[in-house]
Design a protein around this motif. Structure first.
Motif, PDB file in Angstrom:
ATOM      1  N   ASN A 391       0.838  -1.199   0.000  1.00  0.00           N
ATOM      2  CA  ASN A 391       0.000   0.000   0.000  1.00  0.00           C
ATOM      3  C   ASN A 391       0.876   1.254   0.000  1.00  0.00           C
ATOM      4  O   ASN A 391       0.622   2.209  -0.739  1.00  0.00           O
ATOM      5  N   LYS A 394       2.405   2.148  -3.357  1.00  0.00           N
ATOM      6  CA  LYS A 394       1.471   2.786  -4.293  1.00  0.00           C
ATOM      7  C   LYS A 394       1.429   4.298  -4.085  1.00  0.00           C
ATOM      8  O   LYS A 394       1.103   5.044  -5.006  1.00  0.00           O
ATOM      9  N   ARG A 715      -4.263  -3.093   2.456  1.00  0.00           N
ATOM     10  CA  ARG A 715      -4.196  -2.571   1.087  1.00  0.00           C
ATOM     11  C   ARG A 715      -5.257  -1.500   0.844  1.00  0.00           C
ATOM     12  O   ARG A 715      -5.133  -0.691  -0.078  1.00  0.00           O
TER      13      ARG A 715
END
Length: 718
Positions: A391, A394, A715
């Motif tokens: 996560n 990203k 996530r």
């Protein structure tokens, strides 16, 4: 007797060496010379091996080899079939050895390791599909092949276990090796393969991350300067850098990188020392001043008497210290080692107790399978952390391991570098005032600074160009190193520079409200005089990154006890800057080792996070419990040494990282409850004969699936 030492392994403060000198007759001698260097010594006389565990705060493998060399006169060090004749060349971080250097795995060895693990992964996927999706058992031929592959993959583990047994040690490796071999020869081949596959993957990842950081540091201080000019009598000649000797006189001019430590004996220059001290502006250096390797001459010409070369330079020694501290274990890793020992004791006790109480080998074997692979304990944290790391990636936050994500929310002290971290590295114009018309004022500034490569000069030129002004032609310029510039346009004489330039030319600065305000803010002020009379000033500062104020405030709201500024800037600039942020402590005029000492002292009583962006921050970052680099425009060394790199250099990502760490730990604790409860229930069922080896394997699959599903919530965290 052979004077060769073979390095079998060197991972995490533990090295295994092999040589004919490791004999019973030499045991006392070796123990005496190494007793103060290492924490423990184990010798296996049957295979002539020595296993040492050491504290990187005290020593390293290079020093251990040198101690052995002092007694036995070692002439060769062998590792991975590569022979090196100089011990120091093998182990010093800043050596010029090639990719075969034993501390840095060569490209071929990494390709082989990755190929082997890739092949194991293909087999693991195939076995999983066949047994758990197609629900069909392995054929006898496939089972035999998988058993052979499992034994081959387990050879490093078996070898460690064998050496431990010879040295009368019973470790987790011994227990794991016994479980794997028992599972293979007991017919539970898939379970054995699962255990060894997980172990190989985790070891490969740990080794890769540690060695990559060391390699990047080695590459950083590898000097790209090949030739330099030295003075021989009255003549300046060009020679190879490797031929430079101590006390040589080396010449450097505008734009060149200094490649030695030394003392200026002639000339003066503006030198960019940000790699050393993090100071935001170039420093004026004159005769008698010290200069350092890897700094850059922004302007001027100097002659330097060489004081240090290669590994002895200041920057090489600083990065050598960084390399040493990279291998130190975190408190969580130490706790994990203790937990592993407890698992070993409990697993062994339960297995033996089951066999004794039930007289059933199957029951005992089922308990062993359940306890030999602590999947629940590993996955509880690792899956939660891995999901959080994905996560974070990203959002442009690169985390180099779960322990670092865990530590960030535990930090109660945050230390910040200033330039390049809380501010951008580029100076910007913040104000100007002049009694000249704007057009004339900026035309003069642009004309005087047009050829100057100094960051401040570039900022002034860029600002003037944005306003639409142009430089004048036919201007005569005389650069005043460390002061500014003098120019003549027609019949007018101009001086542009710092306060000392004005004072040297007896130019009186007329104070006004605007000028006093900029002085109070500790901004950099460049003065302009026309015909020896004050004509105006232009003020510059480093832009504060958007979100820095809010980030500091949000950290306080989350319970951080201290927020500290560590900077190479002078006292006035540092304290004025700190007022804007309300720091708890401010430390100024710091060199890299001074930053590191402050962080090290704080770490004794606090969990410390260090945030920086330059090479000057790396030693302090290596001493912190968690180190974070701002990667956009930051140095490669800081990025590689740091535990976490924020690619966008966005201060708000510090808060995002902190919150993600808290959430990941919450998920991990939930996972521990899931995994531990199923392990306890599963072991109890296995002892009572309610489940067999296959049931133990299915239990792993069941709680593994639940843990992974719970961890996937990370996530979705914003």
């Amino acid at each position: 007797m052979s004077k060769t030492i073979e390095i079998k392994s060197n991972i995490k403060n533990r090295a295994r060496l092999k040589s004919k000198i490791f004999t019973k007759s030499n045991e006392l001698v070796i123990e005496n010379i190494l007793s103060k260097e290492v924490k423990s010594i184990r010798m296996n006389f049957a295979c002539h091996s020595l296993i040492v565990e050491f504290d990187s705060n005290i020593t390293n493998l290079n020093r251990i080899l040198e101690r052995l060399n002092s007694i036995f006169d070692i002439n060769k060090v062998v590792s991975k079939n590569i022979v090196k004749n100089k011990i120091k060349e093998n182990y010093l971080t800043s050596c010029n050895s090639c990719k075969s250097c034993t501390l840095y795995p060569n490209e071929k060895s990494w390709k082989r390791k990755l190929f082997e693990y890739g092949a194991l992964s293909v087999v693991a996927i195939g076995v999983f599909i066949k047994e758990h999706i197609l629900m069909t058992a392995l054929s006898p031929v496939a089972a035999i092949a998988l058993g052979g592959l499992s034994v081959f993959a387990a050879l490093p583990l078996i070898n460690d276990a064998y050496n431990d047994i010879l040295n009368k040690k019973f470790t987790l490796e011994t227990f794991m090796a016994a479980a794997v071999l028992t599972a293979i020869f007991g017919g539970e081949i898939s379970a054995a393969f699962e255990v060894i596959y997980i172990l190989r993957g985790s070891r490969l990842f740990e080794e890769y991350t540690a060695e990559k950081s060391r390699l990047e540091i080695k590459n950083l201080i590898k000097m790209d300067v090949k030739k330099v000019y030295v003075q021989r009598g009255d003549v300046e000649i060009q020679i190879n850098l490797e031929d430079v000797s101590y006390d040589d006189i080396v010449i450097f001019v505008h734009g060149e990188k200094i490649c030695v430590d030394g003392t200026i004996i002639e000339g003066e220059a503006e030198i960019n020392e940000s790699i050393i001290n993090g100071y935001s502006q170039s420093v004026h250096k004159k005769v008698g001043d010290k200069v350092f390797a890897n700094t850059i001459v922004d302007s001027g010409r100097i002659k330097i008497k060489v004081d240090a070369l290669g590994d002895e330079t200041y920057i090489a020694r600083v990065l050598g210290e960084v390399d040493k501290y990279l291998s130190l274990k975190s408190s969580s890793e130490v706790m994990a080692d203790k937990l592993a020992k407890r698992v070993l004791k409990v697993g062994t006790l339960l297995t033996i107790s089951t066999l004794f109480l039930t007289s059933s080998f199957t029951n005992a074997f089922s308990v062993m399978i359940m306890m030999s692979c602590p999947c629940a304990t590993v996955l509880a944290a690792s899956s939660a952390i891995s999901s959080a790391i994905t996560n974070a990636a990203k959002h442009g936050i690169l985390i180099k391991g779960g322990i670092h994500l865990e530590n960030i929310s535990k930090a109660d002290v945050f230390c910040f570098d200033k330039t390049g971290t809380l501010t951008t590295a580029k100076p910007i114009v913040v104000d100007y005032k002049s009694n000249l018309p704007n057009k004339e004022f900026f035309e003069i500034l642009l004309s005087l600074e047009d050829k100057n490569s100094h960051p401040i000069a570039k900022a002034i030129v860029d600002y003037g160009n944005e306003l639409g002004f142009k430089k004048l032609n036919n201007i005569k310029i005389d650069n005043k190193i460390g002061l500014g510039v003098q120019g003549k346009i027609g019949n007018d004489t101009y001086h542009l520079g710092n306060l000392k330039l004005m004072q040297d030319n007896k130019i009186t600065i007329r104070q006004n409200k605007a000028l006093k305000e900029q002085q109070n803010r500790a901004n950099t002020i460049i003065y302009l005089a026309k015909n020896y009379k004050f004509a105006g000033f232009i003020s510059l500062s480093h832009e504060i990154r958007d979100g820095s104020y809010q980030m500091i405030e949000d950290l306080r709201k989350r319970g951080v006890k201290k927020i500290i500024l560590l900077t190479g800037d002078d006292e006035l600039v540092a304290k004025e800057f700190a007022k804007k942020f309300n720091f708890d402590e401010v430390h100024h005029n710091l060199m890299p080792d001074e930053k590191a000492k402050i962080v090290e002292t704080l770490s004794k009583d606090h969990n410390v996070a260090m945030i920086g962006d330059g090479v000057n921050d790396t030693l302090a970052m290596s001493k912190a419990d968690t180190s974070i680099s701002f990667a956009s425009g930051g140095s490669e060394a800081a990025i590689e040494v740091s535990n976490i790199a924020i690619t966008n250099s966005d201060p708000k990502d510090i808060i995002k990282l902190y919150d993600l760490s808290k959430f990941a730990l919450k998920i991990a604790n939930q996972n521990y409850l899931i995994g531990t409860s199923t392990n306890i229930i599963g072991s109890g069922a296995a002892m009572l004969g309610l489940i067999g080896p296959a049931g133990a394997g299915l239990t792993h699959i069941g709680h593994t699936s639940a843990i992974i599903l719970n961890s996937s919530r990370n996530r979705l965290k914003q």
